[in-house]
Scaffold this active site. Sequence first.
Site, PDB file in Angstrom:
ATOM      1  N   CYS A  81      -1.719  -0.502   3.428  1.00 21.08           N
ATOM      2  CA  CYS A  81      -1.885  -0.188   1.999  1.00 21.08           C
ATOM      3  C   CYS A  81      -0.290  -0.309   1.144  1.00 21.08           C
ATOM      4  CB  CYS A  81      -2.417   0.661   1.456  1.00 21.08           C
ATOM      5  SG  CYS A  81      -3.115   0.751  -0.182  1.00 21.08           S
ATOM      6  N   HIS A 166      -7.121   2.082   4.463  1.00 20.98           N
ATOM      7  CA  HIS A 166      -6.847   3.306   5.276  1.00 20.98           C
ATOM      8  C   HIS A 166      -8.142   3.459   6.440  1.00 20.98           C
ATOM      9  CE1 HIS A 166      -4.066   4.300   2.182  1.00 20.98           C
ATOM     10  NE2 HIS A 166      -4.667   3.645   1.468  1.00 20.98           N
ATOM     11  N   GLU A 168      -6.974   5.793   8.558  1.00 20.15           N
ATOM     12  CA  GLU A 168      -6.307   7.060   8.855  1.00 20.15           C
ATOM     13  C   GLU A 168      -7.328   8.249   8.145  1.00 20.15           C
ATOM     14  OE1 GLU A 168      -4.908   5.237   7.272  1.00 20.15           O
ATOM     15  OE2 GLU A 168      -4.117   6.177   5.408  1.00 20.15           O
TER      16      GLU A 168
HETATM   17  N1  GLN Z   1      -1.851   0.547  -5.472  1.00 21.87           N
HETATM   18  C1  GLN Z   1      -0.686   1.037  -4.735  1.00 21.87           C
HETATM   19  C2  GLN Z   1       0.638   0.417  -4.765  1.00 21.87           C
HETATM   20  O1  GLN Z   1       0.582  -0.711  -5.237  1.00 21.87           O
HETATM   21  C3  GLN Z   1      -0.978   1.029  -3.152  1.00 21.87           C
HETATM   22  C4  GLN Z   1      -2.208   1.827  -2.992  1.00 21.87           C
HETATM   23  C5  GLN Z   1      -2.359   2.480  -1.528  1.00 21.87           C
HETATM   24  O2  GLN Z   1      -1.404   2.634  -0.877  1.00 21.87           O
HETATM   25  N2  GLN Z   1      -3.302   3.340  -1.294  1.00 21.87           N
HETATM   26  O3  GLN Z   1       1.540   0.883  -4.790  1.00 21.87           O
END
Ligand code: GLN
Length: 190
Positions: A81, A166, A168
């Site tokens: 992410c 995710h 995890e």
């Molecule tokens: N929206 C977040 C960002 O751009 C990332 C979201 C996440 O890691 N769950 O920083």
Amino acid sequence: MDAPLIGVLAIQGGFEAHARMLRGLGARVREVRVARDLGGLEGFVIPGGESTTISLGIEREGLAEPIRELIARGTPVLGSCAGLIMLDRDHLGVMDIRARRNAFGRQISSFEVDLPVRGIDGGPVRAVFIRAPWIEEHGAEVEILAEVDGHAVAARERHMLAVAFHSELTDDDRLHRLLLGAIEREGARA
Ligand code: GLN
């Protein structure tokens, strides 16, 4: 073989869930906050969180260059992410991908799907997307491992894995097993 030592970047975000999952798989885990924490790592995870905060933390602690060196030495890495965003061309610049932040938009900012991921056997991965990015562009060396609605959400480039979701946060540890497999191969090669 000794349990591999894996660093989890612990500036901000969901590092504890990664640490728990990796320990569950028998790895040793070190939380990484400053450059000296990177010494001796055999694998590295950049968790999700808030990418601007993580980026500022990396700058503040002078971690960008040591992280790039760690990865350039062939140390397997997983970015999830916000961690995917950190690995892209516009941040650490180690993977030949460009992430689009918050790509799935406000209306469907969070969702869960069963996602087939190339390289992971045994059926789709339970994937949790939380204000997730997608991979908007990538170079020829990058293998796309999964897509949602035609958008790339998982990629591998040599020893680097980036996923927009995710796992995890679920009990599905197969993605982390993939990282451990890469560490084992790297260890055998070294
Ligand atoms: N929206 C977040 C960002 O751009 C990332 C979201 C996440 O890691 N769950 O920083």
